[in-house]
Design a protein around this motif. Structure first.
Motif, PDB file in Angstrom:
ATOM      1  N   GLY A 135       0.812  -1.208   0.000  1.00  0.00           N
ATOM      2  CA  GLY A 135       0.000   0.000   0.000  1.00  0.00           C
ATOM      3  C   GLY A 135       0.848   1.261   0.000  1.00  0.00           C
ATOM      4  N   GLY A 164      -7.099  -0.083   3.179  1.00  0.00           N
ATOM      5  CA  GLY A 164      -5.681   0.074   2.911  1.00  0.00           C
ATOM      6  C   GLY A 164      -5.079   1.245   3.663  1.00  0.00           C
ATOM      7  N   LEU A 290      -6.055  -6.650   0.614  1.00  0.00           N
ATOM      8  CA  LEU A 290      -6.275  -5.207   0.497  1.00  0.00           C
ATOM      9  C   LEU A 290      -7.569  -4.895  -0.237  1.00  0.00           C
ATOM     10  CD1 LEU A 290      -2.712  -3.807  -0.357  1.00  0.00           C
ATOM     11  CD2 LEU A 290      -4.080  -3.281   1.667  1.00  0.00           C
TER      12      LEU A 290
END
Length: 449
Positions: A135, A164, A290
């Protein structure tokens, strides 16, 4: 600016309410409370009139009074407005050069900072670390694509959301390759997360953010950075000369961050190279976590949902020491041009229509005042008595005397329904006439007259 640090809970605490010295409105945002503070200013939670929550950062007055700093801030803010990406907090609005306060509003992320989460729950697990790594690499990819170097990547500038991480705070970022307006000898950054070239020469580039990213990931894995210490000068000395201690970092994470901590910026891998460093199977699993918001531990996710409920309650609390705002005005007493006042019920107005005189004459007994009678009723098949002895109207097709009309049954009450005549409420009562005069026009129910 650092976010609020609270090891016992995530989000605003009991000391986060607005004080009398705090503004109640900045630009289009109603301020609800404090999110944190730092060396550059304070961060507030704000809500726009359209219901958008934002982190409103207001810089200290001494910084706003510095014309050179104001120029640099506006320049860098314009650059930060060009950044767009899933893992960065977007810039929503800002003040102009001529405003009294310097401020900017960014997307509000309803989650803890990385240092809050690690302080409250301990180091993160390897799957969460890998998701955090990817991320933040995505965030740096967006930032560098806009020609910006963050220059202050650290745990308090990383927020954890269910979908995220978010990299925030471009308050001291600078355009890559642009002439710096920072004063000579001034070091910009946080000791322990600064690259050696920043400490030695004040130079920053994309590789400097890669170095800071590696330090941040080590903190997430162990609770400490690679160059810890209480003396800032000693920490910066170790950044330049000492090798990082990675003995407590999991092997899989060590393989990722070791090349990023090289003293030579040219020897560090680039962001695209780091994204492709994980095996394809590993990247597939982390990307799946995610994408579906499953990358954080359950304990942190539960705290985040509780925090969202607290923020809603926090929104309804009036700032301490302030009187309630009058309708149609802000809490600072200024009128709100966007708010009108109204009453649920219109004020009653006197009826200008004169009331009729209800005095009537009854024969020789003189005038008598009586209340208005109820509207008269007649039975089906009956004709109303005409006034002043005039002949009655001819019967209609449904009157009892009409040809073909059904004959009412006296034994059946349903056949003797009554009907209310629609007469005006202020109609005076009909004059009383002697009964023998009009009775002869009533039909005889026995068939005779």
């Amino acid at each position: 600016m650092d976010g609020a640090r609270d090891g016992e809970e995530i989000g605003p605490g009991v000391g986060s309410a607005l004080e009398r010295s705090d503004p109640v409105r900045i630009g289009p945002y109603q301020l609800l409370g404090r999110l944190g503070s730092g060396g550059m200013g304070k961060v507030y939670l704000g809500r726009s009139r359209t219901g958008h929550l934002a982190a409103v950062k207001v810089l200290h007055d001494q910084l706003a009074e510095d014309r050179a700093f104001r120029t640099r801030f506006v320049r860098e803010l314009n650059a930060a407005s060009r950044v767009s990406g899933r893992f960065t907090a977007a810039v929503l609005a800002s003040g102009g050069m001529d405003e009294e306060r310097l401020w900017m509003a960014t997307e509000y992320v309803p989650g803890p900072s990385l240092n809050q989460a690690v302080s409250a729950f301990g180091p993160l697990t390897t799957p969460t670390l890998l998701a955090l790594w990817l991320g933040l690499l995505g965030a740096l990819e967006s930032i560098h694509a806009a020609g910006i170097v963050h220059r202050d990547l650290k745990p308090s500038n990383v927020l954890l959301a269910e979908d995220g991480p978010r990299l925030i705070d471009f308050g001291i970022s600078a355009l890559a390759g642009a002439t710096s307006l920072t004063g000579t000898g001034v070091v910009v950054g946080t000791p322990g997360y600064m690259a050696p070239e920043e400490v030695q020469r004040g130079e920053s580039g994309p590789s400097s953010d890669v170095f800071a990213l590696a330090c941040t990931l080590m903190y997430a894995a162990t609770g400490t950075g690679p160059f810890e210490g209480t003396n800032p000068m000693g920490v910066m000395f170790r950044v330049v000369h000492d090798a990082p201690d990675l003995s407590r970092v999991p092997d899989q994470i060590t393989a990722l961050i070791r090349p990023c901590l090289d003293k030579d910026p040219l020897s560090r891998p680039s962001v695209p190279e780091l994204i492709n460093m994980l095996p394809a199977a590993e990247t597939e699993g982390v990307s799946r976590l995610l994408a579906h918001g499953k990358w954080l531990p359950d304990a942190i996710r539960r705290q985040m949902r509780d925090h969202a409920g607290k923020v809603f309650e926090w929104d309804g609390v009036r700032p301490s020491g302030r009187p309630a705002a009058r309708p149609g005005h802000h809490e600072d007493g200024e009128p709100d041009p966007h708010t009108g006042t109204f009453s649920e019920e219109p004020p009653s107005q006197p009826d200008p229509t004169p009331r009729p005189d209800r005095t009537i004459t009854l024969g020789v007994d003189g005038p008598v005042r009586e209340p208005l009678p109820e509207p008269p009723t007649v039975s089906q098949g009956s004709a109303a008595a005409p006034p002043n002895g005039s002949p009655p109207n001819p019967p209609g097709p449904y009157d009892a005397g009409a040809t073909g009309a059904p004959e009412p049954d006296p034994a059946n009450e349903a056949s003797l329904r009554t009907h209310t005549l629609p007469l005006p409420a202020d109609l005076p009562p009909l004059p009383r006439t002697p009964r023998p005069i009009w009775r002869r026009w009533l039909p005889d129910r026995r068939g005779t007259r």
